[in-house]
Design a protein around this motif. Sequence first.
Motif, PDB file in Angstrom:
ATOM      1  N   LEU A 132       0.721  -1.779  -0.618  1.00  0.00           N
ATOM      2  CA  LEU A 132      -0.479   0.204  -0.116  1.00  0.00           C
ATOM      3  C   LEU A 132       0.682   1.319   0.044  1.00  0.00           C
ATOM      4  N   ARG A 136       0.990   3.979  -2.592  1.00  0.00           N
ATOM      5  CA  ARG A 136       0.369   5.406  -2.581  1.00  0.00           C
ATOM      6  C   ARG A 136       1.656   6.214  -2.537  1.00  0.00           C
ATOM      7  N   ASP A 137       2.917   6.421  -2.652  1.00  0.00           N
ATOM      8  CA  ASP A 137       3.909   6.833  -3.212  1.00  0.00           C
ATOM      9  C   ASP A 137       3.792   6.927  -4.848  1.00  0.00           C
ATOM     10  N   ALA A 140       0.724   9.227  -5.612  1.00  0.00           N
ATOM     11  CA  ALA A 140       1.254  10.585  -4.795  1.00  0.00           C
ATOM     12  C   ALA A 140       3.012  11.765  -5.807  1.00  0.00           C
ATOM     13  N   ALA A 146      -4.504   9.464  -2.310  1.00  0.00           N
ATOM     14  CA  ALA A 146      -4.162   8.419  -1.791  1.00  0.00           C
ATOM     15  C   ALA A 146      -4.580   8.344  -0.352  1.00  0.00           C
ATOM     16  N   ASP A 147      -5.587   9.235  -0.141  1.00  0.00           N
ATOM     17  CA  ASP A 147      -5.620   8.815   1.900  1.00  0.00           C
ATOM     18  C   ASP A 147      -6.094   7.786   1.960  1.00  0.00           C
ATOM     19  N   MET A 149      -7.245   3.986   0.870  1.00  0.00           N
ATOM     20  CA  MET A 149      -7.002   2.631  -0.539  1.00  0.00           C
ATOM     21  C   MET A 149      -7.676   1.651  -0.358  1.00  0.00           C
ATOM     22  N   THR A 298      -8.211   4.270  -5.072  1.00  0.00           N
ATOM     23  CA  THR A 298      -7.894   4.833  -4.402  1.00  0.00           C
ATOM     24  C   THR A 298      -8.838   5.988  -4.607  1.00  0.00           C
TER      25      THR A 298
END
Length: 438
Positions: A132, A136-137, A140, A146-147, A149, A298
Amino acid sequence: MSKEYLEGKTAVKIAESIEHAIQCGQLAGGDSLPSVREAAMMLDVNRNTVAQAYSRLRERGWVYGRGRGGTRVMPLHEEGEALGEAPVFPGTVDLASGNIDPTLLPSLKRAAAEVDWQQTGYDRSGEDPELLGLFRDMLAREGVPADSMMLGHSALDLIERALRVRAPIGEKVLVEDPVWPPLLALLRSLGLVVEPVPLDDKGVMPEELAGRLGAGVAAVVLTPRAQNPTGIDLPAGRLERIQGALRDHPRTLLILDDHWGPLSEAPPPAIDPGAPTWLLVRSVSKFLGPDLRLAVATGDADTVNRMARQFALGPRWISRLVQRIAVQLLRSEQTKSQLRTARATYASRHKALADALRRHGFTVSSGSGVNLWLPVKNEAAMVERMTARGYRIQAGQPFRLRSEPGIRLSVGNLPVEEADTVAEALAECTRGASTPMV
Protein backbone atom coordinates in the motif's frame (compact mmCIF):
# COMPACT_ATOMS: atom_id res chain seq x y z
CA MET A 1 -42.22 -16.84 -36.68
CA SER A 2 -45.08 -15.67 -34.45
CA LYS A 3 -44.81 -12.08 -33.30
CA GLU A 4 -47.45 -12.32 -30.58
CA TYR A 5 -44.79 -11.48 -27.99
CA LEU A 6 -44.69 -7.89 -29.31
CA GLU A 7 -46.84 -5.50 -27.29
CA GLY A 8 -46.93 -2.04 -25.72
CA LYS A 9 -47.57 1.56 -26.74
CA THR A 10 -44.42 3.17 -25.37
CA ALA A 11 -40.75 2.52 -26.12
CA VAL A 12 -40.21 1.18 -22.60
CA LYS A 13 -43.13 -1.27 -22.77
CA ILE A 14 -42.22 -2.48 -26.27
CA ALA A 15 -38.63 -3.08 -25.17
CA GLU A 16 -39.82 -4.91 -22.06
CA SER A 17 -42.04 -7.23 -24.13
CA ILE A 18 -39.12 -8.21 -26.37
CA GLU A 19 -36.76 -8.61 -23.41
CA HIS A 20 -39.33 -10.90 -21.74
CA ALA A 21 -39.65 -12.94 -24.93
CA ILE A 22 -35.87 -13.46 -25.02
CA GLN A 23 -35.72 -14.46 -21.37
CA CYS A 24 -38.62 -16.92 -21.78
CA GLY A 25 -37.11 -18.54 -24.85
CA GLN A 26 -39.69 -17.28 -27.34
CA LEU A 27 -36.82 -15.53 -29.13
CA ALA A 28 -33.43 -17.19 -29.57
CA GLY A 29 -30.01 -15.83 -30.47
CA GLY A 30 -29.90 -14.76 -34.10
CA ASP A 31 -33.69 -14.40 -34.47
CA SER A 32 -34.80 -11.34 -36.41
CA LEU A 33 -37.09 -8.72 -34.91
CA PRO A 34 -39.77 -7.14 -37.11
CA SER A 35 -38.61 -4.10 -39.03
CA VAL A 36 -39.33 -0.76 -37.39
CA ARG A 37 -42.04 -0.13 -39.96
CA GLU A 38 -43.68 -3.54 -39.50
CA ALA A 39 -43.62 -3.33 -35.71
CA ALA A 40 -45.08 0.18 -35.78
CA MET A 41 -47.95 -1.01 -37.97
CA MET A 42 -48.60 -4.05 -35.76
CA LEU A 43 -48.72 -1.98 -32.59
CA ASP A 44 -50.31 1.10 -34.14
CA VAL A 45 -47.57 3.39 -32.85
CA ASN A 46 -45.17 5.89 -34.37
CA ARG A 47 -42.03 4.46 -36.00
CA ASN A 48 -39.87 6.59 -33.73
CA THR A 49 -41.37 4.83 -30.72
CA VAL A 50 -40.28 1.43 -32.07
CA ALA A 51 -36.87 2.82 -33.04
CA GLN A 52 -36.39 4.05 -29.47
CA ALA A 53 -37.39 0.64 -28.11
CA TYR A 54 -34.85 -1.12 -30.35
CA SER A 55 -32.18 1.41 -29.36
CA ARG A 56 -32.90 0.70 -25.70
CA LEU A 57 -32.50 -3.04 -26.32
CA ARG A 58 -29.20 -2.50 -28.14
CA GLU A 59 -27.82 -0.47 -25.27
CA ARG A 60 -28.82 -3.17 -22.79
CA GLY A 61 -27.11 -5.84 -24.89
CA TRP A 62 -30.20 -7.82 -25.92
CA VAL A 63 -30.04 -7.15 -29.66
CA TYR A 64 -27.63 -5.93 -32.32
CA GLY A 65 -28.01 -4.22 -35.68
CA ARG A 66 -26.91 -5.77 -38.98
CA GLY A 67 -27.54 -2.81 -41.30
CA ARG A 68 -29.85 -3.99 -44.06
CA GLY A 69 -29.99 -7.33 -42.23
CA GLY A 70 -32.21 -5.70 -39.64
CA THR A 71 -32.16 -6.13 -35.86
CA ARG A 72 -31.42 -9.53 -34.37
CA VAL A 73 -31.32 -11.09 -30.91
CA MET A 74 -27.80 -11.21 -29.48
CA PRO A 75 -26.55 -14.83 -29.41
CA LEU A 76 -24.94 -15.85 -26.14
CA HIS A 77 -21.66 -16.69 -27.88
CA GLU A 78 -21.41 -13.14 -29.28
CA GLU A 79 -21.82 -11.69 -25.79
CA GLY A 80 -19.07 -14.06 -24.66
CA GLU A 81 -16.80 -12.94 -27.46
CA ALA A 82 -17.43 -9.33 -26.43
CA LEU A 83 -15.91 -10.13 -23.04
CA GLY A 84 -12.62 -11.06 -24.65
CA GLU A 85 -10.97 -10.20 -27.90
CA ALA A 86 -11.27 -11.25 -31.53
CA PRO A 87 -9.78 -14.67 -32.33
CA VAL A 88 -6.45 -14.72 -34.13
CA PHE A 89 -6.12 -17.36 -36.84
CA PRO A 90 -2.87 -19.21 -37.58
CA GLY A 91 -0.84 -17.50 -40.26
CA THR A 92 -2.23 -14.02 -39.61
CA VAL A 93 -0.59 -11.02 -37.95
CA ASP A 94 -2.40 -10.12 -34.73
CA LEU A 95 -3.75 -6.58 -34.87
CA ALA A 96 -6.98 -7.61 -33.16
CA SER A 97 -6.40 -9.02 -29.70
CA GLY A 98 -5.38 -5.85 -27.87
CA ASN A 99 -2.67 -7.86 -26.16
CA ILE A 100 0.43 -6.44 -24.53
CA ASP A 101 3.97 -7.57 -25.35
CA PRO A 102 5.02 -10.17 -22.76
CA THR A 103 8.70 -9.50 -23.49
CA LEU A 104 8.24 -6.04 -21.98
CA LEU A 105 7.03 -7.42 -18.63
CA PRO A 106 9.33 -8.04 -15.64
CA SER A 107 10.09 -11.62 -14.66
CA LEU A 108 7.56 -13.02 -12.16
CA LYS A 109 9.70 -16.12 -11.78
CA ARG A 110 12.67 -14.10 -10.57
CA ALA A 111 10.54 -11.96 -8.26
CA ALA A 112 8.79 -15.00 -6.76
CA ALA A 113 12.14 -16.71 -6.13
CA GLU A 114 13.36 -13.66 -4.21
CA VAL A 115 10.34 -13.52 -1.89
CA ASP A 116 11.05 -14.98 1.56
CA TRP A 117 7.75 -16.69 2.31
CA GLN A 118 6.47 -19.26 4.76
CA GLN A 119 2.95 -20.62 4.92
CA THR A 120 1.04 -19.44 7.99
CA GLY A 121 -2.55 -19.26 9.12
CA TYR A 122 -5.17 -16.55 8.69
CA ASP A 123 -3.04 -14.17 10.77
CA ARG A 124 -1.21 -13.22 7.57
CA SER A 125 -4.36 -12.10 5.76
CA GLY A 126 -5.19 -8.53 4.85
CA GLU A 127 -3.42 -5.85 2.82
CA ASP A 128 0.36 -5.67 2.87
CA PRO A 129 1.37 -2.31 4.41
CA GLU A 130 4.51 -2.06 2.27
CA LEU A 131 2.55 -2.65 -0.93
CA LEU A 132 0.00 0.00 0.00
CA GLY A 133 2.89 2.35 0.76
CA LEU A 134 4.45 1.73 -2.65
CA PHE A 135 1.13 2.36 -4.40
CA ARG A 136 0.57 5.48 -2.29
CA ASP A 137 4.02 6.82 -3.23
CA MET A 138 3.37 6.08 -6.93
CA LEU A 139 0.08 7.95 -6.89
CA ALA A 140 1.46 10.81 -4.80
CA ARG A 141 4.21 11.40 -7.36
CA GLU A 142 1.45 11.78 -9.94
CA GLY A 143 -0.54 14.18 -7.75
CA VAL A 144 -3.39 11.70 -7.18
CA PRO A 145 -4.84 11.77 -3.62
CA ALA A 146 -4.34 8.39 -1.92
CA ASP A 147 -5.63 8.83 1.62
CA SER A 148 -8.24 6.08 1.17
CA MET A 149 -7.09 2.99 -0.71
CA MET A 150 -7.92 -0.67 -1.16
CA LEU A 151 -6.74 -3.61 -3.23
CA GLY A 152 -8.78 -5.70 -5.64
CA HIS A 153 -8.26 -8.47 -8.17
CA SER A 154 -8.59 -6.28 -11.28
CA ALA A 155 -9.77 -2.87 -12.41
CA LEU A 156 -13.13 -4.39 -13.40
CA ASP A 157 -13.43 -6.06 -9.99
CA LEU A 158 -13.00 -2.71 -8.24
CA ILE A 159 -15.37 -0.93 -10.63
CA GLU A 160 -18.00 -3.58 -9.94
CA ARG A 161 -17.63 -3.14 -6.17
CA ALA A 162 -17.91 0.62 -6.48
CA LEU A 163 -21.08 0.34 -8.55
CA ARG A 164 -22.62 -2.18 -6.15
CA VAL A 165 -22.36 0.29 -3.29
CA ARG A 166 -23.17 3.45 -5.28
CA ALA A 167 -25.48 2.53 -8.19
CA PRO A 168 -28.96 1.11 -7.46
CA ILE A 169 -30.49 -1.24 -10.03
CA GLY A 170 -32.20 0.63 -12.86
CA GLU A 171 -30.12 3.80 -12.59
CA LYS A 172 -27.97 5.14 -15.44
CA VAL A 173 -24.21 4.97 -15.89
CA LEU A 174 -22.60 7.28 -18.45
CA VAL A 175 -19.86 5.64 -20.53
CA GLU A 176 -17.69 6.53 -23.49
CA ASP A 177 -18.90 5.53 -26.95
CA PRO A 178 -17.13 3.50 -28.30
CA VAL A 179 -16.30 1.71 -25.06
CA TRP A 180 -14.58 -1.41 -23.68
CA PRO A 181 -17.07 -4.31 -24.08
CA PRO A 182 -16.45 -6.03 -20.70
CA LEU A 183 -17.57 -2.83 -18.97
CA LEU A 184 -20.84 -2.93 -20.91
CA ALA A 185 -21.37 -6.56 -19.96
CA LEU A 186 -20.72 -5.73 -16.30
CA LEU A 187 -23.14 -2.81 -16.25
CA ARG A 188 -25.87 -4.89 -17.85
CA SER A 189 -25.31 -7.75 -15.41
CA LEU A 190 -25.79 -5.30 -12.53
CA GLY A 191 -29.14 -4.16 -13.94
CA LEU A 192 -27.84 -0.69 -14.78
CA VAL A 193 -28.83 1.37 -17.81
CA VAL A 194 -25.98 2.31 -20.13
CA GLU A 195 -26.04 5.89 -21.41
CA PRO A 196 -23.38 6.47 -24.11
CA VAL A 197 -21.51 9.76 -24.40
CA PRO A 198 -19.93 10.45 -27.81
CA LEU A 199 -16.22 10.97 -28.37
CA ASP A 200 -14.43 13.26 -30.77
CA ASP A 201 -10.72 13.12 -31.58
CA LYS A 202 -9.86 14.32 -28.06
CA GLY A 203 -12.19 12.02 -26.15
CA VAL A 204 -15.40 12.61 -24.24
CA MET A 205 -17.03 15.94 -24.98
CA PRO A 206 -17.68 17.66 -21.62
CA GLU A 207 -20.78 19.52 -22.82
CA GLU A 208 -22.35 16.29 -24.09
CA LEU A 209 -21.64 14.58 -20.78
CA ALA A 210 -22.91 17.51 -18.71
CA GLY A 211 -26.16 17.50 -20.67
CA ARG A 212 -26.80 13.89 -19.63
CA LEU A 213 -26.24 14.42 -15.90
CA GLY A 214 -29.24 14.62 -13.64
CA ALA A 215 -31.68 12.49 -11.70
CA GLY A 216 -31.14 8.78 -12.14
CA VAL A 217 -27.46 9.02 -13.16
CA ALA A 218 -25.53 7.07 -10.56
CA ALA A 219 -22.05 7.06 -12.09
CA VAL A 220 -19.76 8.17 -14.89
CA VAL A 221 -17.00 5.78 -16.04
CA LEU A 222 -14.15 7.28 -18.06
CA THR A 223 -10.71 6.19 -19.27
CA PRO A 224 -8.38 9.20 -18.89
CA ARG A 225 -5.45 7.67 -20.81
CA ALA A 226 -5.09 5.15 -23.66
CA GLN A 227 -8.85 4.69 -24.00
CA ASN A 228 -9.89 1.31 -25.33
CA PRO A 229 -10.68 1.07 -28.25
CA THR A 230 -9.57 4.50 -29.53
CA GLY A 231 -6.26 5.04 -27.71
CA ILE A 232 -7.27 8.66 -26.99
CA ASP A 233 -5.78 10.51 -24.00
CA LEU A 234 -8.38 12.80 -22.41
CA PRO A 235 -6.94 16.35 -22.19
CA ALA A 236 -6.55 17.74 -18.68
CA GLY A 237 -8.82 20.67 -19.48
CA ARG A 238 -11.66 18.36 -20.49
CA LEU A 239 -11.39 16.29 -17.32
CA GLU A 240 -11.41 19.50 -15.30
CA ARG A 241 -14.62 20.65 -17.02
CA ILE A 242 -16.24 17.25 -16.49
CA GLN A 243 -15.41 17.36 -12.79
CA GLY A 244 -16.75 20.90 -12.67
CA ALA A 245 -20.08 19.71 -14.07
CA LEU A 246 -20.18 16.91 -11.49
CA ARG A 247 -19.93 19.39 -8.61
CA ASP A 248 -23.64 20.08 -9.12
CA HIS A 249 -24.33 16.33 -8.85
CA PRO A 250 -22.50 15.24 -5.67
CA ARG A 251 -24.21 11.83 -5.57
CA THR A 252 -22.92 10.85 -9.03
CA LEU A 253 -19.75 8.78 -8.72
CA LEU A 254 -16.89 9.54 -11.12
CA ILE A 255 -14.85 6.39 -11.88
CA LEU A 256 -11.53 6.79 -13.71
CA ASP A 257 -10.11 3.56 -15.13
CA ASP A 258 -6.44 4.51 -15.46
CA HIS A 259 -5.45 1.09 -16.79
CA TRP A 260 -2.39 2.26 -18.74
CA GLY A 261 -1.00 4.06 -15.67
CA PRO A 262 2.80 4.32 -15.53
CA LEU A 263 3.13 3.17 -19.16
CA SER A 264 1.52 6.39 -20.36
CA GLU A 265 3.50 9.38 -21.57
CA ALA A 266 0.42 11.57 -21.07
CA PRO A 267 0.12 13.38 -17.72
CA PRO A 268 -1.83 11.57 -15.00
CA PRO A 269 -5.44 12.61 -14.36
CA ALA A 270 -5.82 15.54 -12.00
CA ILE A 271 -8.46 14.96 -9.33
CA ASP A 272 -10.65 17.86 -8.21
CA PRO A 273 -9.75 18.30 -4.50
CA GLY A 274 -13.38 19.16 -3.80
CA ALA A 275 -14.82 16.11 -5.55
CA PRO A 276 -17.35 14.47 -3.19
CA THR A 277 -17.55 11.02 -4.81
CA TRP A 278 -14.79 9.67 -7.03
CA LEU A 279 -12.65 6.60 -7.60
CA LEU A 280 -9.48 5.97 -9.61
CA VAL A 281 -8.61 2.33 -10.31
CA ARG A 282 -5.36 0.97 -11.65
CA SER A 283 -4.54 -2.63 -12.45
CA VAL A 284 -0.95 -3.84 -12.54
CA SER A 285 -1.78 -6.09 -15.52
CA LYS A 286 -0.30 -3.84 -18.19
CA PHE A 287 3.01 -3.09 -16.47
CA LEU A 288 3.67 -5.98 -14.04
CA GLY A 289 1.62 -8.74 -15.69
CA PRO A 290 -1.99 -10.00 -15.85
CA ASP A 291 -1.24 -13.15 -13.84
CA LEU A 292 -0.81 -11.19 -10.63
CA ARG A 293 -4.58 -10.42 -10.64
CA LEU A 294 -3.96 -7.29 -8.61
CA ALA A 295 -5.30 -3.73 -8.75
CA VAL A 296 -5.54 -0.71 -6.48
CA ALA A 297 -8.31 1.84 -5.98
CA THR A 298 -8.13 5.27 -4.41
CA GLY A 299 -11.07 7.57 -3.88
CA ASP A 300 -13.29 9.37 -1.42
CA ALA A 301 -13.29 7.76 2.02
CA ASP A 302 -16.97 6.81 2.10
CA THR A 303 -16.92 4.98 -1.25
CA VAL A 304 -13.66 3.13 -0.53
CA ASN A 305 -14.75 2.14 2.99
CA ARG A 306 -18.06 0.77 1.70
CA MET A 307 -16.24 -1.16 -1.02
CA ALA A 308 -13.80 -2.59 1.54
CA ARG A 309 -16.62 -3.76 3.80
CA GLN A 310 -18.25 -5.52 0.87
CA PHE A 311 -14.93 -7.08 -0.18
CA ALA A 312 -14.52 -8.45 3.35
CA LEU A 313 -17.77 -10.40 2.98
CA GLY A 314 -16.51 -12.33 -0.07
CA PRO A 315 -12.85 -12.73 -1.08
CA ARG A 316 -11.76 -11.13 2.24
CA TRP A 317 -8.24 -10.43 1.02
CA ILE A 318 -5.79 -10.65 -1.86
CA SER A 319 -3.19 -13.42 -1.63
CA ARG A 320 -0.35 -12.14 0.51
CA LEU A 321 2.08 -14.11 -1.63
CA VAL A 322 0.87 -12.19 -4.70
CA GLN A 323 1.19 -8.95 -2.76
CA ARG A 324 4.78 -9.73 -1.73
CA ILE A 325 5.71 -10.55 -5.34
CA ALA A 326 4.26 -7.17 -6.37
CA VAL A 327 6.31 -5.49 -3.63
CA GLN A 328 9.45 -7.17 -4.91
CA LEU A 329 8.74 -5.95 -8.43
CA LEU A 330 7.75 -2.39 -7.52
CA ARG A 331 10.82 -1.70 -5.44
CA SER A 332 13.20 -3.25 -7.98
CA GLU A 333 15.43 -0.88 -9.97
CA GLN A 334 15.38 -3.43 -12.80
CA THR A 335 11.56 -3.18 -12.95
CA LYS A 336 11.79 0.61 -13.11
CA SER A 337 14.22 0.33 -16.02
CA GLN A 338 11.95 -2.14 -17.79
CA LEU A 339 9.02 0.21 -17.29
CA ARG A 340 10.89 3.02 -19.00
CA THR A 341 11.73 0.71 -21.91
CA ALA A 342 8.15 -0.53 -22.19
CA ARG A 343 6.75 3.02 -22.10
CA ALA A 344 9.03 4.15 -24.92
CA THR A 345 8.47 0.99 -26.97
CA TYR A 346 4.67 1.14 -26.85
CA ALA A 347 4.74 4.86 -27.62
CA SER A 348 6.97 4.33 -30.67
CA ARG A 349 4.76 1.52 -32.00
CA HIS A 350 1.59 3.56 -31.54
CA LYS A 351 3.12 6.63 -33.20
CA ALA A 352 4.60 4.60 -36.06
CA LEU A 353 1.24 3.17 -37.14
CA ALA A 354 -0.64 6.44 -36.59
CA ASP A 355 1.90 8.34 -38.71
CA ALA A 356 1.84 5.67 -41.42
CA LEU A 357 -1.96 5.75 -41.59
CA ARG A 358 -1.91 9.53 -41.95
CA ARG A 359 0.61 9.26 -44.80
CA HIS A 360 -1.85 6.96 -46.57
CA GLY A 361 -4.68 9.47 -46.20
CA PHE A 362 -6.44 8.18 -43.07
CA THR A 363 -7.67 10.37 -40.23
CA VAL A 364 -6.39 8.99 -36.93
CA SER A 365 -6.63 10.48 -33.43
CA SER A 366 -3.49 10.98 -31.38
CA GLY A 367 -3.18 8.97 -28.19
CA SER A 368 -1.30 6.19 -26.42
CA GLY A 369 -1.55 2.58 -25.36
CA VAL A 370 -1.88 -0.30 -27.81
CA ASN A 371 -5.07 0.63 -29.67
CA LEU A 372 -6.12 2.96 -32.51
CA TRP A 373 -9.59 3.49 -33.96
CA LEU A 374 -10.14 3.83 -37.69
CA PRO A 375 -13.60 4.92 -38.96
CA VAL A 376 -14.89 2.74 -41.81
CA LYS A 377 -18.18 2.26 -43.65
CA ASN A 378 -18.29 -1.53 -43.64
CA GLU A 379 -16.59 -3.24 -40.71
CA ALA A 380 -17.22 -6.84 -41.78
CA ALA A 381 -15.87 -6.31 -45.29
CA MET A 382 -12.78 -4.56 -43.94
CA VAL A 383 -12.08 -7.43 -41.54
CA GLU A 384 -12.52 -9.96 -44.35
CA ARG A 385 -10.23 -8.13 -46.76
CA MET A 386 -7.49 -7.59 -44.18
CA THR A 387 -7.69 -11.25 -43.17
CA ALA A 388 -7.15 -12.20 -46.82
CA ARG A 389 -3.98 -10.11 -46.71
CA GLY A 390 -2.75 -11.87 -43.58
CA TYR A 391 -3.85 -9.40 -40.90
CA ARG A 392 -6.46 -9.99 -38.21
CA ILE A 393 -8.21 -6.78 -37.12
CA GLN A 394 -11.11 -6.15 -34.72
CA ALA A 395 -14.50 -5.02 -36.01
CA GLY A 396 -15.86 -2.11 -34.01
CA GLN A 397 -19.39 -3.47 -33.47
CA PRO A 398 -18.80 -4.89 -29.94
CA PHE A 399 -17.46 -1.50 -28.82
CA ARG A 400 -20.18 0.73 -30.28
CA LEU A 401 -23.51 1.90 -28.92
CA ARG A 402 -24.52 4.89 -31.02
CA SER A 403 -21.19 5.78 -32.58
CA GLU A 404 -20.36 5.29 -36.25
CA PRO A 405 -18.72 2.11 -37.60
CA GLY A 406 -15.00 1.61 -37.27
CA ILE A 407 -12.25 -0.92 -36.67
CA ARG A 408 -9.79 -1.24 -33.81
CA LEU A 409 -6.13 -1.77 -34.60
CA SER A 410 -3.88 -3.07 -31.82
CA VAL A 411 -0.16 -2.39 -32.01
CA GLY A 412 1.12 -3.94 -28.78
CA ASN A 413 3.21 -6.47 -30.68
CA LEU A 414 3.63 -4.67 -34.02
CA PRO A 415 7.26 -3.92 -34.92
CA VAL A 416 7.80 -0.28 -35.88
CA GLU A 417 9.30 -1.25 -39.24
CA GLU A 418 6.07 -3.05 -40.25
CA ALA A 419 3.76 -0.08 -39.63
CA ASP A 420 3.88 1.24 -43.18
CA THR A 421 3.15 -2.22 -44.63
CA VAL A 422 0.03 -2.45 -42.45
CA ALA A 423 -1.11 1.04 -43.45
CA GLU A 424 -0.58 0.22 -47.12
CA ALA A 425 -2.66 -2.96 -46.77
CA LEU A 426 -5.47 -0.96 -45.15
CA ALA A 427 -5.31 1.59 -47.95
CA GLU A 428 -5.49 -1.16 -50.58
CA CYS A 429 -8.59 -2.56 -48.88
CA THR A 430 -10.35 0.78 -49.31
CA ARG A 431 -9.58 1.20 -53.02
CA GLY A 432 -11.61 -0.18 -55.88
CA ALA A 433 -14.40 -1.46 -53.65
CA SER A 434 -18.06 -1.42 -54.64
CA THR A 435 -18.91 -0.65 -51.03
CA PRO A 436 -17.05 2.40 -49.63
CA MET A 437 -14.69 1.37 -46.84
CA VAL A 438 -13.93 4.75 -45.31
